[in-house]
Design a protein around this motif. Structure first.
Motif, PDB file in Angstrom:
ATOM      1  N   ASP A  70       0.931  -1.219  -0.018  1.00 22.20           N
ATOM      2  CA  ASP A  70      -0.019  -0.068   0.103  1.00 22.20           C
ATOM      3  C   ASP A  70       0.842   1.456  -0.110  1.00 22.20           C
ATOM      4  OD1 ASP A  70      -2.214   1.500   0.467  1.00 22.20           O
ATOM      5  OD2 ASP A  70      -2.283   1.372   2.535  1.00 22.20           O
ATOM      6  N   ILE A  71       0.504   2.332  -0.593  1.00 29.71           N
ATOM      7  CA  ILE A  71       1.211   3.690  -0.597  1.00 29.71           C
ATOM      8  C   ILE A  71       1.058   4.348   0.715  1.00 29.71           C
ATOM      9  CG2 ILE A  71       1.637   5.604  -1.767  1.00 29.71           C
ATOM     10  CD1 ILE A  71       2.855   3.381  -3.260  1.00 29.71           C
ATOM     11  N   GLY A  72      -0.271   4.648   1.013  1.00 30.98           N
ATOM     12  CA  GLY A  72      -0.744   5.527   2.217  1.00 30.98           C
ATOM     13  C   GLY A  72      -0.637   4.728   3.305  1.00 30.98           C
ATOM     14  N   MET A  73       0.347   4.356   4.035  1.00 29.40           N
ATOM     15  CA  MET A  73       0.690   3.947   5.429  1.00 29.40           C
ATOM     16  C   MET A  73       1.098   4.670   6.270  1.00 29.40           C
ATOM     17  SD  MET A  73       2.123   0.061   4.448  1.00 29.40           S
ATOM     18  CE  MET A  73       3.501   0.661   3.305  1.00 29.40           C
ATOM     19  N   PRO A  74       0.548   4.813   7.538  1.00 25.13           N
ATOM     20  CA  PRO A  74       1.185   5.768   8.480  1.00 25.13           C
ATOM     21  C   PRO A  74       2.691   5.460   8.675  1.00 25.13           C
ATOM     22  CG  PRO A  74      -0.238   4.122   9.614  1.00 25.13           C
ATOM     23  CD  PRO A  74      -0.255   3.948   8.317  1.00 25.13           C
ATOM     24  N   GLY A  75       3.515   6.620   9.276  1.00 23.40           N
ATOM     25  CA  GLY A  75       4.768   6.312   9.535  1.00 23.40           C
ATOM     26  C   GLY A  75       5.660   6.209   8.012  1.00 23.40           C
ATOM     27  N   MET A  76       6.156   5.255   7.663  1.00 27.61           N
ATOM     28  CA  MET A  76       6.921   5.202   6.519  1.00 27.61           C
ATOM     29  C   MET A  76       5.702   4.869   5.526  1.00 27.61           C
ATOM     30  SD  MET A  76      10.027   2.447   5.517  1.00 27.61           S
ATOM     31  CE  MET A  76      10.684   2.580   7.031  1.00 27.61           C
ATOM     32  N   ASP A  77       5.793   5.568   4.372  1.00 27.85           N
ATOM     33  CA  ASP A  77       4.742   5.149   3.274  1.00 27.85           C
ATOM     34  C   ASP A  77       5.188   4.152   2.611  1.00 27.85           C
ATOM     35  OD1 ASP A  77       6.442   6.569   1.167  1.00 27.85           O
ATOM     36  OD2 ASP A  77       5.355   8.521   1.502  1.00 27.85           O
ATOM     37  N   GLY A  78       4.544   3.898   1.418  1.00 29.94           N
ATOM     38  CA  GLY A  78       4.979   2.632   0.490  1.00 29.94           C
ATOM     39  C   GLY A  78       6.093   3.212  -0.301  1.00 29.94           C
ATOM     40  N   TRP A  79       6.112   4.515  -0.808  1.00 29.41           N
ATOM     41  CA  TRP A  79       7.179   5.018  -1.800  1.00 29.41           C
ATOM     42  C   TRP A  79       8.457   4.874  -0.978  1.00 29.41           C
ATOM     43  CZ3 TRP A  79       3.396   8.901  -2.462  1.00 29.41           C
ATOM     44  CH2 TRP A  79       2.387   8.869  -3.429  1.00 29.41           C
ATOM     45  N   GLU A  80       8.606   5.191   0.637  1.00 30.66           N
ATOM     46  CA  GLU A  80       9.786   5.161   1.034  1.00 30.66           C
ATOM     47  C   GLU A  80      10.169   3.486   1.368  1.00 30.66           C
ATOM     48  OE1 GLU A  80      13.362   5.818   2.830  1.00 30.66           O
ATOM     49  OE2 GLU A  80      12.058   7.281   1.786  1.00 30.66           O
ATOM     50  N   LEU A  81       9.291   2.754   1.568  1.00 28.72           N
ATOM     51  CA  LEU A  81       9.312   1.273   1.504  1.00 28.72           C
ATOM     52  C   LEU A  81       9.921   0.850   0.348  1.00 28.72           C
ATOM     53  CD1 LEU A  81       9.287  -1.386   3.099  1.00 28.72           C
ATOM     54  CD2 LEU A  81       6.728  -1.371   2.379  1.00 28.72           C
ATOM     55  N   ALA A  82       9.550   1.227  -0.831  1.00 29.71           N
ATOM     56  CA  ALA A  82      10.112   0.706  -1.902  1.00 29.71           C
ATOM     57  C   ALA A  82      11.427   1.216  -2.186  1.00 29.71           C
ATOM     58  CB  ALA A  82       9.259   1.223  -2.780  1.00 29.71           C
ATOM     59  N   ARG A  83      11.944   2.374  -1.767  1.00 28.43           N
ATOM     60  CA  ARG A  83      13.117   2.709  -1.892  1.00 28.43           C
ATOM     61  C   ARG A  83      14.224   1.889  -0.903  1.00 28.43           C
ATOM     62  NH1 ARG A  83      10.724   7.661  -2.997  1.00 28.43           N
ATOM     63  NH2 ARG A  83      10.339   8.245  -0.715  1.00 28.43           N
ATOM     64  N   ARG A  84      13.730   1.665   0.022  1.00 26.74           N
ATOM     65  CA  ARG A  84      14.583   0.997   1.152  1.00 26.74           C
ATOM     66  C   ARG A  84      14.569  -0.619   0.535  1.00 26.74           C
ATOM     67  NH1 ARG A  84      13.610   3.221   7.182  1.00 26.74           N
ATOM     68  NH2 ARG A  84      13.461   5.362   6.486  1.00 26.74           N
ATOM     69  N   LEU A  85      13.713  -1.174   0.237  1.00 21.26           N
ATOM     70  CA  LEU A  85      13.546  -2.288  -0.499  1.00 21.26           C
ATOM     71  C   LEU A  85      14.597  -2.609  -1.505  1.00 21.26           C
ATOM     72  CD1 LEU A  85       9.868  -3.389  -0.263  1.00 21.26           C
ATOM     73  CD2 LEU A  85      11.696  -4.522   1.144  1.00 21.26           C
ATOM     74  N   ARG A  86      14.745  -1.627  -2.367  1.00 18.53           N
ATOM     75  CA  ARG A  86      15.376  -1.628  -3.475  1.00 18.53           C
ATOM     76  C   ARG A  86      17.035  -1.373  -2.965  1.00 18.53           C
ATOM     77  NH1 ARG A  86      12.830  -4.051  -6.877  1.00 18.53           N
ATOM     78  NH2 ARG A  86      11.544  -3.112  -8.038  1.00 18.53           N
ATOM     79  N   GLU A  87      17.327  -1.083  -1.881  1.00 22.41           N
ATOM     80  CA  GLU A  87      18.640  -0.749  -1.301  1.00 22.41           C
ATOM     81  C   GLU A  87      19.164  -2.179  -0.656  1.00 22.41           C
ATOM     82  OE1 GLU A  87      18.416   2.733   1.119  1.00 22.41           O
ATOM     83  OE2 GLU A  87      18.066   4.134  -0.510  1.00 22.41           O
ATOM     84  N   LEU A  88      18.262  -2.809  -0.406  1.00 23.84           N
ATOM     85  CA  LEU A  88      18.670  -4.076   0.308  1.00 23.84           C
ATOM     86  C   LEU A  88      19.385  -4.882  -0.395  1.00 23.84           C
ATOM     87  CD1 LEU A  88      15.304  -5.431   2.015  1.00 23.84           C
ATOM     88  CD2 LEU A  88      17.049  -4.166   3.294  1.00 23.84           C
ATOM     89  N   ALA A  89      20.681  -5.435   0.201  1.00 21.08           N
ATOM     90  CA  ALA A  89      21.560  -6.261  -0.815  1.00 21.08           C
ATOM     91  C   ALA A  89      21.804  -7.471  -0.025  1.00 21.08           C
ATOM     92  CB  ALA A  89      22.834  -5.652  -0.525  1.00 21.08           C
ATOM     93  N   PRO A  90      21.996  -8.697  -0.636  1.00 19.85           N
ATOM     94  CA  PRO A  90      21.936  -8.697  -1.952  1.00 19.85           C
ATOM     95  C   PRO A  90      20.349  -8.986  -2.531  1.00 19.85           C
ATOM     96  CG  PRO A  90      22.382 -11.108  -1.191  1.00 19.85           C
ATOM     97  CD  PRO A  90      22.278  -9.926  -0.176  1.00 19.85           C
ATOM     98  N   GLY A  91      19.984  -8.565  -3.700  1.00 19.21           N
ATOM     99  CA  GLY A  91      18.892  -8.839  -4.330  1.00 19.21           C
ATOM    100  C   GLY A  91      17.795  -7.897  -4.320  1.00 19.21           C
ATOM    101  N   GLY A  92      17.708  -6.992  -3.689  1.00 22.16           N
ATOM    102  CA  GLY A  92      16.697  -5.841  -3.817  1.00 22.16           C
ATOM    103  C   GLY A  92      16.172  -5.418  -4.667  1.00 22.16           C
ATOM    104  N   SER A  93      17.200  -5.368  -5.919  1.00 24.56           N
ATOM    105  CA  SER A  93      16.647  -4.849  -7.279  1.00 24.56           C
ATOM    106  C   SER A  93      16.134  -5.796  -8.009  1.00 24.56           C
ATOM    107  CB  SER A  93      17.789  -4.499  -8.267  1.00 24.56           C
ATOM    108  OG  SER A  93      18.809  -5.859  -8.385  1.00 24.56           O
TER     109      SER A  93
END
Length: 148
Positions: A70-93
């Motif tokens: 979901d995008i509209g979550m309290p605290g950390m929204d879905g856009w920030e979650l997506a950015r952080r997931l992409r930064e995870l290594a290995p395999g976030g991409s």
């Protein structure tokens, strides 16, 4: 269901490697649980997370093939979650990130793309369409393999 991260066993999934694993992240318990049940009935191995920090922990513990968020979550929204997931290594991409959100304007879709979200669906989405996208998660990951 609905508190923290719950593991669920999916039915037999696509050939080769067992069911596609999907993490569903939504602060609305009804949405999260219902979507999880629908995906399980379609043969996916489903885990649930009620918020972005719980989702980050779940992905670090057991990397799924796809994340529906979901995008509209309290605290950390879905856009920030997506950015952080992409930064995870290995395999976030290689994670398939799918937004399922009430935010459907073109500016919202552009923000999703900039955050690293692969597919942005506006609620309500046709379940068959979501299932088709998620079923292709492993093919998607293979195409996005990071160079060795």
């Amino acid at each position: 269901m609905g508190h923290g991260t719950e593991a669920s066993s999916g039915a037999a999934g696509p050939a080769g490697g067992g069911p596609v694993s999907v993490l569903v992240v939504d602060d609305n318990e009804d949405t999260r649980v219902t979507l999880g049940m629908v995906l399980e009935l379609e043969g996916f191995a489903v885990r649930l997370a009620r918020d972005a920090p719980t989702a980050l922990e779940a992905v670090a513990a057991a990397r799924p093939d796809a994340v529906v968020l979901d995008i509209g979550m309290p605290g950390m929204d879905g856009w920030e979650l997506a950015r952080r997931l992409r930064e995870l290594a290995p395999g976030g991409s290689r994670l398939l990130l799918v937004a399922l959100s009430g935010y459907g304007r073109s500016a919202d879709r552009e923000r999703s793309e900039a955050a690293g979200i692969d597919v942005h669906f506006h609620k309500p989405v046709e379940p068959d369409l979501l299932v088709q996208v998620l079923a292709a998660a492993r093919k998607f990951a293979a195409r996005r393999q990071e160079p060795a």
